[in-house]
Design a protein around this motif. Structure first.
Motif, mmCIF file in Angstrom:
data_model
loop_
_atom_site.group_PDB
_atom_site.id
_atom_site.type_symbol
_atom_site.label_atom_id
_atom_site.label_comp_id
_atom_site.label_asym_id
_atom_site.label_seq_id
_atom_site.Cartn_x
_atom_site.Cartn_y
_atom_site.Cartn_z
ATOM 1 N N LEU A 390 17.295 12.114 -27.384
ATOM 2 C CA LEU A 390 17.363 13.414 -26.733
ATOM 3 C C LEU A 390 18.127 13.405 -25.408
ATOM 4 N N PRO A 391 18.113 12.331 -24.597
ATOM 5 C CA PRO A 391 18.859 12.388 -23.322
ATOM 6 C C PRO A 391 20.335 12.712 -23.469
ATOM 7 N N CYS A 392 21.020 12.094 -24.428
ATOM 8 C CA CYS A 392 22.452 12.382 -24.576
ATOM 9 C C CYS A 392 22.665 13.793 -25.112
ATOM 10 N N LEU A 393 21.753 14.298 -25.955
ATOM 11 C CA LEU A 393 21.887 15.669 -26.438
ATOM 12 C C LEU A 393 21.657 16.668 -25.320
ATOM 13 N N ARG A 394 20.728 16.349 -24.421
ATOM 14 C CA ARG A 394 20.508 17.250 -23.286
ATOM 15 C C ARG A 394 21.733 17.273 -22.371
ATOM 16 N N GLU A 395 22.319 16.111 -22.125
ATOM 17 C CA GLU A 395 23.503 16.069 -21.270
ATOM 18 C C GLU A 395 24.681 16.785 -21.930
ATOM 19 N N LEU A 396 24.829 16.614 -23.235
ATOM 20 C CA LEU A 396 25.885 17.323 -23.950
ATOM 21 C C LEU A 396 25.649 18.832 -23.900
ATOM 22 N N PHE A 397 24.411 19.244 -24.082
ATOM 23 C CA PHE A 397 24.076 20.669 -24.023
ATOM 24 C C PHE A 397 24.331 21.222 -22.625
ATOM 25 N N ARG A 398 23.978 20.465 -21.591
ATOM 26 C CA ARG A 398 24.242 20.896 -20.214
ATOM 27 C C ARG A 398 25.738 20.991 -19.953
ATOM 28 N N PHE A 399 26.489 20.042 -20.488
ATOM 29 C CA PHE A 399 27.936 20.039 -20.288
ATOM 30 C C PHE A 399 28.583 21.241 -20.974
ATOM 31 N N LEU A 400 28.140 21.558 -22.187
ATOM 32 C CA LEU A 400 28.677 22.723 -22.886
ATOM 33 C C LEU A 400 28.362 24.013 -22.130
ATOM 34 N N ILE A 401 27.169 24.090 -21.552
ATOM 35 C CA ILE A 401 26.814 25.272 -20.769
ATOM 36 C C ILE A 401 27.691 25.363 -19.522
ATOM 37 N N SER A 402 27.961 24.224 -18.893
ATOM 38 C CA SER A 402 28.809 24.244 -17.690
ATOM 39 C C SER A 402 30.227 24.697 -18.013
ATOM 40 N N LEU A 403 30.688 24.447 -19.230
ATOM 41 C CA LEU A 403 32.027 24.895 -19.614
ATOM 42 C C LEU A 403 32.125 26.419 -19.693
ATOM 43 N N THR A 404 30.993 27.100 -19.896
ATOM 44 C CA THR A 404 31.012 28.555 -20.044
ATOM 45 C C THR A 404 30.899 29.292 -18.718
ATOM 46 N N SER A 405 30.807 28.581 -17.616
ATOM 47 C CA SER A 405 30.650 29.235 -16.320
ATOM 48 C C SER A 405 31.933 29.972 -15.950
ATOM 49 N N PRO A 406 31.892 31.289 -15.777
ATOM 50 C CA PRO A 406 33.122 32.017 -15.438
ATOM 51 C C PRO A 406 33.528 31.882 -13.984
ATOM 52 N N HIS A 407 32.635 31.386 -13.131
ATOM 53 C CA HIS A 407 32.936 31.270 -11.711
ATOM 54 C C HIS A 407 33.393 29.866 -11.316
ATOM 55 N N ASP A 408 33.434 28.946 -12.261
ATOM 56 C CA ASP A 408 33.946 27.611 -11.984
ATOM 57 C C ASP A 408 35.463 27.636 -12.124
ATOM 58 N N ARG A 409 36.156 27.349 -11.027
ATOM 59 C CA ARG A 409 37.615 27.466 -11.041
ATOM 60 C C ARG A 409 38.265 26.420 -11.938
ATOM 61 N N HIS A 410 37.563 25.356 -12.293
ATOM 62 C CA HIS A 410 38.137 24.337 -13.162
ATOM 63 C C HIS A 410 38.089 24.740 -14.633
ATOM 64 N N ASN A 411 37.259 25.709 -14.974
ATOM 65 C CA ASN A 411 37.103 26.111 -16.369
ATOM 66 C C ASN A 411 38.187 27.125 -16.740
ATOM 67 N N THR A 412 39.060 26.729 -17.615
ATOM 68 C CA THR A 412 40.068 27.650 -18.135
ATOM 69 C C THR A 412 39.469 28.466 -19.273
ATOM 70 N N ASP A 413 40.240 29.452 -19.751
ATOM 71 C CA ASP A 413 39.757 30.263 -20.874
ATOM 72 C C ASP A 413 39.580 29.413 -22.130
ATOM 73 N N VAL A 414 40.427 28.402 -22.279
ATOM 74 C CA VAL A 414 40.284 27.509 -23.435
ATOM 75 C C VAL A 414 38.965 26.752 -23.361
ATOM 76 N N MET A 415 38.614 26.264 -22.169
ATOM 77 C CA MET A 415 37.351 25.534 -22.007
ATOM 78 C C MET A 415 36.157 26.445 -22.262
ATOM 79 N N LYS A 416 36.205 27.667 -21.739
ATOM 80 C CA LYS A 416 35.089 28.589 -21.935
ATOM 81 C C LYS A 416 34.895 28.916 -23.418
ATOM 82 N N HIS A 417 35.999 29.188 -24.092
ATOM 83 C CA HIS A 417 35.894 29.521 -25.515
ATOM 84 C C HIS A 417 35.402 28.321 -26.324
#
Length: 797
Positions: A390-417
């Motif tokens: 479960l630890p690696c799945l939680r980190e992967l899930f957290r990472f995927l959620i961080s990719l959807t942040s619209p206010h993170d300047r590093h996240n492009t539209d490709v990353m969000k999608h």
């Protein structure tokens, strides 16, 4: 009879060795099998294979090591590295690695480490992308085959991170990036489909192990880039280390692709490389300082370069110290360039180095001609590697959620999608609700990002966020009551918006999402009971019904799709109501028939009981006892009724009473916000508050009602005539186990502090009487001074 698998390995050896020799002849650099480490390891493997009858007689590490050395070596060209990767992929696909073998875990771990840290000499962009494609194939096969279950949490995170790097690198071809995208979809589907096999760990265990699995979607700040890196003297950019261990200013540098570090760099003075490749990569002098988490640059590797230099390059033995420093400089230069737009895996390699046993590990290390040691084992004292969970799945899930942040300047539209697409796959593959560590991420970060994405102008992001939201509320709406209310209000705002810049398609998709939710069985009933019949929630069912009724019929005379969707939603409610009524009629008829049958059977049993014996009576008593025990057990297992209902499923009369009380409560709340005393008196007159006034009851109402004005709450409880109410109000807080600043912050968040000094003194005095040290209570002066001191300390640090 000789095992056929041995012939397969021997054939792959001939293929790779032949390519290495052909490359040496084309570059006019003859190789000696005794001195060249790569050819020497293949010759040793040939001898081992000639002396065995079955491939299972040797550990997987034995026949994998030479191929992994080719993958790790930065002196081999892309085609040779590609052949080695093809061989490794064939071993996995043919099942040459037995998942039940005792050495399978170590072999799989070494394979994952080698492929995620692959390095090779670049020739042209097309050939290099072919190698990256083969790396994707090996990583996908490695994770999806049965032997992939032996991978550790760290290895799974590195594998996923490597695929993300290729997927988000816009300088690569679209075909390669789409292949990485499909690979990630398959990996996420497999990982989350295995979620029911994993157990939730303790919070302390998760906290100490999540740092090693950290994945980032953006760049790092300049202040934190060099915290974990060793600084060493950096040679001039035109100086390259030669085979003899000396510095050579004329030897061309090599192109290196390190997936874990996200590096793709080349010396601009290299000859024979197309301009397109040179322009698409960064210079080795780019001083980014990112920790690439490569095992080739761990503490243990750098400290053991002295020994490796004396054993592999005798020509440099007299100048061991300078050779070690030069090698460190070269490793540092290899670390210095990276693609900052690609996520990084930030692992604590110091802990990993402490867990490695140097005496046993160094026997299996590979030292290239330049003196860099490649550690292949992460075991300590023969301890087994722990498979991922479960630890690696939680980190992967957290990472995927961080990719959807619209206010993170590093996240492009490709990353969000991409993040939304993979979250959709994860939610479709498994149920997240039973795992508290994953559910906490959904409640806070994921829902916040989804609501923010509903304001974007991109149709694809808008549609993907609605899809993820539906999956969340379809399966986890019992845990997301507040979030569902916010989501429905957001959809209503979009549907009723008169903004001319808002596309019609977005309104249509919002209405479709609403209709899709209404089609869920019992969703409308849950909406009415949990929100319209809740004192402190909005009337969602009533508001949505009014909205749909308004949009169901065209006003201008022209019929649109939104009108049909609204009418369909209303018809869904009517059909559901009719189905419930028919089921109720059938249920009552069935119960009546059963009661008549039981009555007739009871009369017959009474007539037959006159001649019954004592033994039959005892047997009947036993049956009654068993039935009573079963009834008690079923009552214990039954769900608890809501506090505002007298039964699990309230009747219509009770719901109407709750609705009427809610209207009175809203009126009393509005009057309280105008004049607190008048609002409390109104509620007493309507019977919602007891008369004479009960301080504990009023204090609880002040804490529970979110519609009250905090300024009016502060004025009401600070009145000197309401001292009992102030004591009861403070007693509603639980300050046990909280620091002074945490308790005080929790206290003052419930109301707005008045401006008069005597009133503030009274409020803090009551607070200090309830928040106590273990030994004695604290005065107001001590409370204020401690809070002020802690605030100054936090500002300074």
């Amino acid at each position: 009879m000789v095992d056929k698998n041995i012939y397969i390995v021997q054939g792959e050896i001939s293929s790779v060795v032949g390519a290495i020799k052909r490359n040496s002849r084309s570059t006019h650099t003859p190789l000696d099998e005794e001195q060249d480490p790569l050819l020497n390891s293949f010759s040793h493997l040939k001898e081992v294979l000639n002396n065995i009858k079955a491939l299972s007689d040797v550990e997987p590490n034995v026949f994998l090591r030479p191929f992994l050395e080719v993958v790790r070596s930065e002196d081999t060209t892309g085609p040779i590295t590609g052949l080695a990767l093809t061989s490794v992929n064939k071993f996995l696909s043919y099942g040459l690695i037995d998942a039940n073998h005792e050495g399978a875990a170590e072999g799989i771990e070494n394979m994952a480490d080698a492929v995620t840290h692959a390095r090779f000499v670049g020739t042209d962009s097309a050939s290099d992308e072919v190698v990256l494609m083969k790396i994707l194939q090996v990583l996908r096969t490695l994770l999806l085959t049965p032997v992939g279950a032996h991978l550790t949490n760290e290895s799974v995170c590195e594998i996923m991170q490597s695929c993300f790097r290729i997927c988000f690198e816009m300088r690569l071809s679209e075909l390669l990036r789409k292949s990485a995208e499909h690979t990630l979809v398959d990996m996420v589907q497999l990982l989350f489909s295995r979620l029911p096999q994993f157990k939730e760990e303790a919070k302390s265990f998760v906290g100490t192990n999540m740092k090693k699995l950290k994945m980032r979607a953006g760049g790092m700040s300049e202040s934190s880039k060099w915290k974990k890196q060793k600084r060493s003297p950096r040679p001039p950019r035109h100086m390259v280390r030669s085979q003899s261990g000396q510095m050579d200013s004329t030897q061309p540098a090599s192109l290196s692709n390190n997936l874990s570090g996200g590096m793709l760099f080349i010396d601009q003075q290299q000859s024979g490389v197309p301009d397109s490749v040179s322009s698409s990569v960064s210079s080795p002098t780019t001083d980014s300082g990112l920790d690439t988490s490569s095992k080739t640059t761990s503490k243990e590797d750098l400290t053991d370069l002295d020994h490796s230099s004396t054993t592999t390059t005798p020509a440099t033995t007299p100048n061991t110290e300078s050779s070690r420093l030069d090698t460190q400089s070269e490793v540092e230069r290899a670390q210095s360039a990276s693609v900052e737009s690609i996520p990084e895996v930030l692992e604590d390699r110091e802990l990993l180095a402490e867990q490695s046993d140097s005496a046993s590990v160094h026997d299996m290390d590979y030292v290239n001609p330049r003196g860099v040691r490649f550690t292949q084992s992460t075991q300590k004292d023969g301890a087994a590697l722990v498979p991922y969970g479960l630890p690696c799945l939680r980190e992967l899930f957290r990472f995927l959620i961080s990719l959807t942040s619209p206010h993170d300047r590093h996240n492009t539209d490709v990353m969000k999608h991409m993040g939304l697409q993979l979250l959709t796959v994860a939610l479709e593959s498994a149920s997240i609700a039973p795992y508290q560590s994953l559910l906490s991420l959904v409640k806070d970060e994921l829902c916040r990002h989804l609501f923010q994405l509903l304001n974007v102008d991109r149709i694809n992001l808008y549609a993907a966020s609605i899809r993820v939201a539906f999956l969340l509320f379809e399966g986890m709406r019992g845990h997301l009551k507040f979030q569902l209310e916010m989501y429905l209000k957001k959809l209503m705002d979009i549907i009723t918006s008169e903004n001319p810049k808002l596309p019609y398609e977005m309104k249509e998709m919002a209405l479709e999402a609403l209709v899709q939710l209404w089609r869920i069985p019992s969703f409308v009933t849950e909406l009415y009971i949990n929100y319209d019949c809740d004192f402190y929630c909005g009337n969602l069912f009533e508001d949505l019904t009014k909205l749909l009724s308004k949009n169901a019929f065209p006003v201008s005379g022209q019929l649109y799709t939104t009108h049909l969707l609204s009418l369909e939603a209303l018809l869904t409610v009517i059909d559901s109501t009719e189905a419930h009524c028919q089921a109720k009629v059938l249920n009552s008829a069935t119960q009546q028939d059963q009661s008549e049958t039981l009555t007739s059977q009871g009369e017959g049993s009474v007539s037959n009981c006159t001649d019954a014996s004592t033994g039959n009576k005892l047997h009947h008593d036993k049956e009654l006892e068993v039935l009573m025990i079963d009834q008690i057990i079923s009552e214990k297992k039954a769900p608890k009724k809501p506090q505002r209902f007298s039964s699990i499923l309230p009747d219509s009369q009770e719901l109407n009473e709750i609705r009427n009380r809610k209207k009175l409560l809203i009126t009393g709340t509005e009057q309280f916000n105008q004049k607190p005393k008048k609002g409390v008196e109104f509620l007493q007159q309507k019977g919602l508050l007891s008369s004479p006034i009960d301080s504990a009851e009023v204090a609880q109402w002040l804490r529970e009602n979110p519609c009250l004005d905090k300024k009016m709450i502060g004025e009401y409880i600070s009145d000197r005539n309401n001292t009992d109410l102030l004591d009861s109000f403070v007693n509603t807080f639980t300050f046990q186990g909280l620091r002074i600043d945490e308790a005080l912050r929790l206290y003052v968040e419930a109301f707005r502090m008045p401006g008069e000094a005597p009133v503030i003194h009274r409020l803090l005095e009551t607070f200090s009487d309830n928040w106590q040290f273990p030994a004695r209570p604290v005065s107001v002066r001590s409370v204020v001074m401690m809070a002020h001191a802690r605030y100054k300390w936090k500002c300074l640090h």
